[in-house]
Design a protein around this motif. Structure first.
Motif, PDB file in Angstrom:
ATOM      1  N   MET A  40       7.885  -7.473   6.080  1.00  0.00           N
ATOM      2  CA  MET A  40       6.751  -7.183   6.969  1.00  0.00           C
ATOM      3  C   MET A  40       7.017  -6.024   7.932  1.00  0.00           C
ATOM      4  O   MET A  40       6.870  -4.880   7.539  1.00  0.00           O
ATOM      5  N   SER A  99       1.730  -6.023   5.971  1.00  0.00           N
ATOM      6  CA  SER A  99       1.675  -6.203   7.427  1.00  0.00           C
ATOM      7  C   SER A  99       2.219  -7.565   7.841  1.00  0.00           C
ATOM      8  O   SER A  99       2.270  -8.512   7.056  1.00  0.00           O
ATOM      9  N   LYS A 130      -1.411  -9.393  -7.610  1.00  0.00           N
ATOM     10  CA  LYS A 130      -2.675  -9.125  -6.910  1.00  0.00           C
ATOM     11  C   LYS A 130      -2.623  -7.648  -6.543  1.00  0.00           C
ATOM     12  O   LYS A 130      -1.762  -7.214  -5.771  1.00  0.00           O
ATOM     13  N   SER A 165       0.824  -1.212   0.000  1.00  0.00           N
ATOM     14  CA  SER A 165       0.000   0.000   0.000  1.00  0.00           C
ATOM     15  C   SER A 165       0.858   1.261   0.000  1.00  0.00           C
ATOM     16  O   SER A 165       0.487   2.270  -0.588  1.00  0.00           O
TER      17      SER A 165
HETATM   18  N1  LIG Z   1       6.327  -3.097   6.945  1.00  0.00           N
HETATM   19  C1  LIG Z   1       5.864  -2.628   5.834  1.00  0.00           C
HETATM   20  O1  LIG Z   1       6.568  -2.494   4.852  1.00  0.00           O
HETATM   21  C2  LIG Z   1       4.441  -2.253   5.750  1.00  0.00           C
HETATM   22  C3  LIG Z   1       3.596  -2.484   6.805  1.00  0.00           C
HETATM   23  N2  LIG Z   1       2.284  -2.189   6.710  1.00  0.00           N
HETATM   24  C4  LIG Z   1       1.419  -2.493   7.855  1.00  0.00           C
HETATM   25  O2  LIG Z   1       0.261  -3.148   7.372  1.00  0.00           O
HETATM   26  C5  LIG Z   1      -0.918  -2.510   7.842  1.00  0.00           C
HETATM   27  C6  LIG Z   1      -2.003  -2.674   6.821  1.00  0.00           C
HETATM   28  O3  LIG Z   1      -1.526  -2.240   5.574  1.00  0.00           O
HETATM   29  P1  LIG Z   1      -1.758  -3.016   4.234  1.00  0.00           P
HETATM   30  O4  LIG Z   1      -0.913  -2.419   3.211  1.00  0.00           O
HETATM   31  O5  LIG Z   1      -3.198  -3.085   3.901  1.00  0.00           O
HETATM   32  O6  LIG Z   1      -1.153  -4.481   4.494  1.00  0.00           O
HETATM   33  P2  LIG Z   1      -1.838  -5.891   4.477  1.00  0.00           P
HETATM   34  O7  LIG Z   1      -0.803  -6.858   4.895  1.00  0.00           O
HETATM   35  O8  LIG Z   1      -3.101  -5.919   5.242  1.00  0.00           O
HETATM   36  O9  LIG Z   1      -2.212  -6.156   2.936  1.00  0.00           O
HETATM   37  C7  LIG Z   1      -1.235  -6.271   1.923  1.00  0.00           C
HETATM   38  C8  LIG Z   1      -1.778  -7.143   0.788  1.00  0.00           C
HETATM   39  O10 LIG Z   1      -1.927  -8.484   1.239  1.00  0.00           O
HETATM   40  C9  LIG Z   1      -3.262  -8.932   1.094  1.00  0.00           C
HETATM   41  N3  LIG Z   1      -3.572  -9.743   2.274  1.00  0.00           N
HETATM   42  C10 LIG Z   1      -3.546  -9.323   3.563  1.00  0.00           C
HETATM   43  N4  LIG Z   1      -3.879 -10.342   4.387  1.00  0.00           N
HETATM   44  C11 LIG Z   1      -4.097 -11.420   3.605  1.00  0.00           C
HETATM   45  C12 LIG Z   1      -4.479 -12.762   3.870  1.00  0.00           C
HETATM   46  N5  LIG Z   1      -4.720 -13.196   5.106  1.00  0.00           N
HETATM   47  N6  LIG Z   1      -4.620 -13.605   2.828  1.00  0.00           N
HETATM   48  C13 LIG Z   1      -4.403 -13.179   1.555  1.00  0.00           C
HETATM   49  N7  LIG Z   1      -4.062 -11.918   1.240  1.00  0.00           N
HETATM   50  C14 LIG Z   1      -3.897 -11.044   2.249  1.00  0.00           C
HETATM   51  C15 LIG Z   1      -4.102  -7.672   1.023  1.00  0.00           C
HETATM   52  O11 LIG Z   1      -5.292  -7.907   0.321  1.00  0.00           O
HETATM   53  C16 LIG Z   1      -3.162  -6.731   0.301  1.00  0.00           C
HETATM   54  O12 LIG Z   1      -3.227  -6.961  -1.092  1.00  0.00           O
HETATM   55  C17 LIG Z   1      -0.458  -1.099   8.120  1.00  0.00           C
HETATM   56  O13 LIG Z   1      -1.238  -0.451   9.059  1.00  0.00           O
HETATM   57  C18 LIG Z   1       0.933  -1.325   8.603  1.00  0.00           C
HETATM   58  O14 LIG Z   1       0.900  -1.631   9.968  1.00  0.00           O
HETATM   59  C19 LIG Z   1       1.786  -1.658   5.552  1.00  0.00           C
HETATM   60  C20 LIG Z   1       2.583  -1.379   4.480  1.00  0.00           C
HETATM   61  C21 LIG Z   1       4.004  -1.652   4.499  1.00  0.00           C
END
Ligand SMILES: NC(=O)C1=CN([C@@H]2O[C@H](COP(=O)(O)OP(=O)(O)OC[C@H]3O[C@@H](n4cnc5c(N)ncnc54)[C@H](O)[C@@H]3O)[C@@H](O)[C@H]2O)C=CC1
Ligand SMILES: O=C(O)CCC(=O)C(=O)O
Length: 527
Positions: A266, A242, A184, A158
């Motif tokens: 992550m 995440s 995806k 994201s």
């Molecule tokens: N460490 C890093 O580089 C990053 C950490 N984040 C963390 O993630 C949180 C949420 O942000 P998002 O970008 O939405 O991350 P997210 O991990 O929730 O989603 C990233 C991608 O993975 C997919 N996804 C998530 N859970 C899944 C599952 N159980 N099964 C299949 N696909 C799945 C989502 O649909 C999306 O396309 C943020 O608040 C932050 O804490 C977000 C961006 C970068």
């Protein structure tokens, strides 16, 4: 280029029959046109079948053809023009200059991989010639090269809607390795994803490659991602996001009949150690520079400096005063999604409510979707007693741990989980202290940097953007830089194959003009 909300499956565009959703304008929370429809299991099946069909032919494209394809993808992204930046600004809330820079990084990354492919070194060609007269047993002719692992599922991040998304580092390195990609789209920027996806699709066509080399699937939830990772034709996964999401994908991959590797980047809090001589000499300057790094992109960098470690001193007081003053003047900034904003506010509220934590400063308050920067402090003793203080707060919040001595800094570092980066601020008088900490840092992180901050990863050949779990799922790898290609390769040995059946990389006469390892020694092309 119109955004239609369709899935891109090979050369076709196909409106999904799953749940519909719209992108959200990050600054206002308003819905954007058009409606996107989630892919169905049939769409996932079709994209994976096409990828598997394309694999054997794509992985044997000539190095020159594959390099040209990567360059064609880069050119097609640039050719989208300002429409890409405008849509991406709306969906992500990130400012124009940042996104133009990120587009440059994305294009540069594709071109770097084109160079890596042309060079051919990634094939790691090795030849141990036969020794028929060796005693007591003859040695067979053994030749080795790296081949692509198979179709790769890529989950865009994201927070980097271009450089870590549909045609970002995971896709570029997988395509460079010879792997078809099924991407995806992140639901936070589906329009940006479609525009970039169409550019990749056009490049596949322009280069005359099999259509299954690239597909892009939409989904408002997690069903498509789960189905993709479970599909037996997918051979590896690239992910940035995440810890919860990454771990879920690792579990899904491990539960398959044939488990596959998941390369997930992550969570990380990126410790910054401020050593005494540096603090005394320039604590205030470091404090101001720290706030610049902390608040970059509203703190939404996985390399964000979330933890500061220093010994109590007048120098530390100077650092804290300067950092607090700079932070108080920092404007709040739009966060990527309402969900990420909510998670940030919850993380900040938990720190505020922790009796062992003091709030040192807050940035200027902002609107509904804007993150307000925050700086906290605690003691080494409290940090060591409370594991929750080491959790990532994704956004512009950081925790200073005041330590009684260098031994306490070391104890805190030993307690940390794996990290992407560690920064050390030092002067010459700090070298002994830094030398003592280096072995701990090497065990904990993927990149150690001096007198700077980890935000803004250089895309190059000596970069490691990785680190032990949970910074990534596999600390032996990197998701940025040319070494990222190795995640999507595996070695194959060819024993006693006739010349006519050998891959070109391993033939006598070295037709690809590669550097090859002959009987263990590196031999230049033409030597
Ligand atoms: N460490 C890093 O580089 C990053 C950490 N984040 C963390 O993630 C949180 C949420 O942000 P998002 O970008 O939405 O991350 P997210 O991990 O929730 O989603 C990233 C991608 O993975 C997919 N996804 C998530 N859970 C899944 C599952 N159980 N099964 C299949 N696909 C799945 C989502 O649909 C999306 O396309 C943020 O608040 C932050 O804490 C977000 C961006 C970068
Ligand atoms: O700091 C950077 O340039 C990259 C950060 C990153 O990989 C991320 O936030 O996911």
């Amino acid at each position: 280029m119109p955004i239609t909300g369709e899935n891109l499956i090979g050369a076709a565009t196909r409106r999904g029959a799953g749940e519909t959703f719209r992108a959200v304008e990050a600054a206002t929370g308003n819905s954007l046109e058009p409606a996107f429809a989630s892919a169905t299991p049939t769409d996932v099946e079709r994209a994976c079948a096409l990828a598997a069909e394309a694999f054997d032919s794509y992985r044997e494209t000539s190095l020159e053809d594959r390099a040209r394809f990567l360059e064609a993808v880069a050119d097609a992204i640039v050719a989208i023009g300002d429409e890409l930046i405008v849509r991406c600004m709306a969906e992500s809330g990130l400012p124009r200059a940042r996104l133009e820079g990120e587009r440059g990084r994305t294009v540069g990354q594709l071109k770097m991989f084109a160079g890596v492919v042309r060079d051919g070194g990634f094939l790691e060609a090795r030849i141990d010639p036969a020794q028929p007269d060796r005693k007591p047993l003859p040695r067979p002719d053994l030749r080795l090269r790296q081949i692509a692992v198979g179709p790769v599922a890529v989950f865009g991040a994201s927070n980097f809607p271009l450089a870590f998304s549909v045609a970002g580092g995971d896709t570029a390195s997988a395509l460079a390795a010879g792997c078809p990609v099924v991407a995806k789209a992140h639901p936070a920027h589906p329009g940006t994803s479609e525009l970039v996806g169409r550019a990749v699709q056009a490049a596949v066509k322009e280069c005359g490659l099999p259509e299954g080399v690239f597909s892009l699937l939409m989904d408002s939830g997690i069903a498509v991602g789960q189905a993709l990772v479970a599909d037996p034709r997918i051979a590896a996964v690239g992910f940035t996001g995440s810890r919860r999401g990454g771990v879920a994908l690792m579990q899904a991959a491990a539960a398959r009949t044939q488990p596959i590797p998941v390369y997930a980047e992550m969570s990380s809090i990126n410790p910054v150690v401020l050593l005494p001589a540096a603090l005394e000499a320039r604590g205030r300057d470091i404090g101001r520079a720290f706030v610049g790094s902390l608040t970059l992109g509203s703190g939404q960098f996985c390399t964000n400096p979330g933890l500061i470690l220093a010994v109590e001193s007048a120098g530390l007081d100077g650092f804290l005063q300067a950092a607090s003053a700079a932070l108080r003047e920092t404007q709040a900034a739009t966060m990527l999604t309402p969900g990420i904003h909510k998670a940030y506010c919850a993380g900040v509220a938990a720190l505020e409510a922790n009796p062992a934590v003091t709030t040192l400063a807050q940035g200027l308050a902002g609107g509904t979707h804007q993150g307000q920067a925050a700086l906290f402090s605690t003691t080494a003793q409290a940090f060591l007693a409370d594991h929750s203080l080491a959790e990532e707060v994704f956004g512009a919040a950081s925790l200073v741990v005041r330590c009684p001595d260098l031994a306490a800094i070391r104890a805190v570092l030993e307690r940390l989980e794996g990290q992407l980066t560690a920064a050390v601020h030092l002067d010459e008088g700090d070298h002994d202290a830094a030398r003592a900490l280096l072995p701990v840092l090497e065990r904990r992180v993927g990149r150690i940097l001096v007198n700077g901050f980890g935000t803004g990863v250089e895309v190059g050949h000596a970069m490691v953007h990785g680190g032990p779990y949970p910074a990534t799922s596999d600390g032996r790898t990197t998701s940025v830089g040319s070494l990222a290609i190795h995640r999507f390769l595996r070695p194959v040995s060819y024993q006693d194959l006739p010349e006519a059946l050998l891959p070109a990389a391993l033939r006598d006469g070295n037709p690809l003009k590669l550097w090859r390892r002959q009987d263990g020694k590196l031999v230049a092309p033409g030597a």
